[in-house]
Design an enzyme around this catalytic site. Sequence first.
Site, PDB file in Angstrom:
ATOM      1  N   ASP A  97       0.855  -1.185   0.000  1.00  0.00           N
ATOM      2  CA  ASP A  97       0.000   0.000   0.000  1.00  0.00           C
ATOM      3  C   ASP A  97       0.889   1.232   0.000  1.00  0.00           C
ATOM      4  O   ASP A  97       1.864   1.315   0.768  1.00  0.00           O
ATOM      5  CB  ASP A  97      -0.929   0.049   1.219  1.00  0.00           C
ATOM      6  CG  ASP A  97      -1.875   1.242   1.132  1.00  0.00           C
ATOM      7  OD1 ASP A  97      -2.887   1.129   0.426  1.00  0.00           O
ATOM      8  OD2 ASP A  97      -1.578   2.284   1.738  1.00  0.00           O
ATOM      9  N   GLU A  99       1.064   5.566   0.123  1.00  0.00           N
ATOM     10  CA  GLU A  99       0.442   6.871   0.330  1.00  0.00           C
ATOM     11  C   GLU A  99       1.184   7.845  -0.563  1.00  0.00           C
ATOM     12  O   GLU A  99       2.413   7.784  -0.682  1.00  0.00           O
ATOM     13  CB  GLU A  99       0.514   7.310   1.794  1.00  0.00           C
ATOM     14  CG  GLU A  99      -0.127   6.337   2.775  1.00  0.00           C
ATOM     15  CD  GLU A  99      -1.603   6.095   2.508  1.00  0.00           C
ATOM     16  OE1 GLU A  99      -2.261   6.983   1.931  1.00  0.00           O
ATOM     17  OE2 GLU A  99      -2.100   5.014   2.860  1.00  0.00           O
ATOM     18  N   HIS A 237      -5.584   4.376   6.170  1.00  0.00           N
ATOM     19  CA  HIS A 237      -4.957   5.472   5.425  1.00  0.00           C
ATOM     20  C   HIS A 237      -3.488   5.671   5.801  1.00  0.00           C
ATOM     21  O   HIS A 237      -2.955   6.775   5.623  1.00  0.00           O
ATOM     22  CB  HIS A 237      -5.730   6.784   5.592  1.00  0.00           C
ATOM     23  CG  HIS A 237      -7.063   6.778   4.904  1.00  0.00           C
ATOM     24  ND1 HIS A 237      -7.220   6.443   3.574  1.00  0.00           N
ATOM     25  CD2 HIS A 237      -8.311   7.048   5.369  1.00  0.00           C
ATOM     26  CE1 HIS A 237      -8.495   6.527   3.243  1.00  0.00           C
ATOM     27  NE2 HIS A 237      -9.181   6.878   4.320  1.00  0.00           N
ATOM     28  N   ASP A 242      -3.042  -0.172   5.944  1.00  0.00           N
ATOM     29  CA  ASP A 242      -3.834  -0.579   4.780  1.00  0.00           C
ATOM     30  C   ASP A 242      -3.268  -1.840   4.140  1.00  0.00           C
ATOM     31  O   ASP A 242      -4.024  -2.682   3.634  1.00  0.00           O
ATOM     32  CB  ASP A 242      -3.874   0.551   3.750  1.00  0.00           C
ATOM     33  CG  ASP A 242      -4.841   1.660   4.158  1.00  0.00           C
ATOM     34  OD1 ASP A 242      -5.536   1.494   5.172  1.00  0.00           O
ATOM     35  OD2 ASP A 242      -4.899   2.694   3.457  1.00  0.00           O
TER      36      ASP A 242
END
Length: 626
Positions: A97, A99, A237, A242
């Site tokens: 994951d 960001e 998040h 995640d």
Amino acid sequence: MAEAGIPGANQRHFGISAKQKLYQFLCSRPAGADAGELVGLLLSGVGSDPELGARIVRQLLDGDPNFIFDADTALWRLAQSDRIRVSLDQAEFTVVDLETTGGRAGPGTIIEIGAYRMVGRRLTESFSTLVRPNGGVVPRFITGLTSITTEMVRAAPPIEDVLPAFREFMGERVMVAHNAAFDFGFLDFEYRRIFGIGLANPVLCTLRMSRRFMPSLKRRRLDLLAEHFGLSLEGRHRGLGDARMAAELLSIFLEMAARMGITRLDRLLDDHHRGLAGMRIERHVPPDEIAAIPHAPGVYLMRNERGDLLYIGKARRLRERVSSYFTASVKARTAEMVSHVYKIETRPARSPLEAALDEARLIRELKPPYNRMLKSAAPAYFIKLDMMDEFPRVTISTRMSARRGVMHLGPFIGRRGIEHSVRALARILGLRTCAGKLAPSEDFSQCIYGQMGHCTAPCNLSIDAEKYAERVRRAVGFLRGRSGPILGELARARDQAAAAMRFEEAARFRHHLEALTTLAHRATRLSQVVTENNLVIVTGEAADRAAHVVLSGRLAMTRHLETGDAAGEVAAFVAGNYDRYKLKSVERGELEAMTIVARWLRERAPDEGRLVYLAGPQLDPAALAS
């Protein structure tokens, strides 16, 4: 090869190009394909003779170490697929994951990487690091979403230092992510930029797996799926949080796959390459060619192996749109078309508006066959009132009319909501819903709507033309943004019905109020009737700018602003044509561009063009240059 009908002089060239084609096809078929399917990719007219097809493929691939024939299953596969011919219990995954600073991949846009290694359904090691973005600043919106601040990433390493360690952590394992196209796009961009070669790992997407294994679910966001299965939402998040949720979802989906009889990794990947309708995506356009497509807006032209045009489309971001055709989320008809696509030509434009206009012109001129079969966008709907009718009715339509006196408001996207709202408006004001011209007569029998009181029944003179026209004026006022009086009346009627304990009546008023409040909000956002749009749209940047003059809703002129004199020419055109277009009736040939401009005005992003509104025929040329 002579018996296959291939001339000896072309044998070597055919062998090389055919192997490349089969290699590319088998990359998406790790479980293998039979000779009949393979020869069907190469030659036509041999499908009725399976023995001939088997001989052609064997003569072509025998002795090549890249290809393996499994005598037990009679399937050909790539030798490199052997490493994923393992049971799901032994399969190795890296669940990822990211960001990022936004929704588009670019240099240094990753701000956090979280990942877990898995063997079968078991989590083993983790990888987590913040990354200093290009420019060192985390946008405020992203901070609100992720809690990652600019201060937190100030001392973090840049992506150039992080990616080598992450590439070693991931190795050749299957990459897994929720909405994997997003994470793959960012990683592939940085792999190409830093290492010179894209991300080559097989990919599984837990979002796509949820569609395959749980088709009845309507909401598939990562946290909602986690809630559905009772998983922890801790760390939402953030990269590692995640990634953990996606890993736990993968574990659940692996168990579901095993119950469906999919017990090997190559077969799971093979199943994953099927579209939503179960049709396999056959890819003939190399990923490197798609990676070279610009991010700019523009049009794309898809061609078959012979170069014949199949389809024309438009895009705000060409690379993202084109790459979306080669995912397993496409529908069956699209998958069928993609199986014939061998070349994609792109033509960048200054803005999505110009791309939409170019697309319409090219489709009109070239008439590609698949544009008649596939819809490139959701239909746009217009609210229409024919003001030349003595007893107008409010209708919705996907087409604008060239008839004089027809008012159009829109476009609206989505039929169901707008249809419900228009029906409520007509019912409240007692406007007729029947089609055709009326010839009112006292002897005419009312329809069911008149008998129920939903229509004022001008057909049998229950209301005269003047009083009906007053109701139409109220409808026009509502659609132009003056919604307060009607909404106020509805709210009072609802409250009075509720106070008198007429609860069914109160509920009906409440439903009408909700429908018309939604319509009023959407109509206010649109702000104008299409034919009242008078403005100049400036697209492009620096020396490559263009002015699109819209007069009374019509695209009256497009002028490249290459010099200062060009802005003066645009101003002179507006001065000479502003009043003429107000009096000029809409021509049928103008409708397509009117719809495109109206839709672009509704959907445009703030950075897609500058709007210079016209209150009259005067336009300062300097307004186009600022």
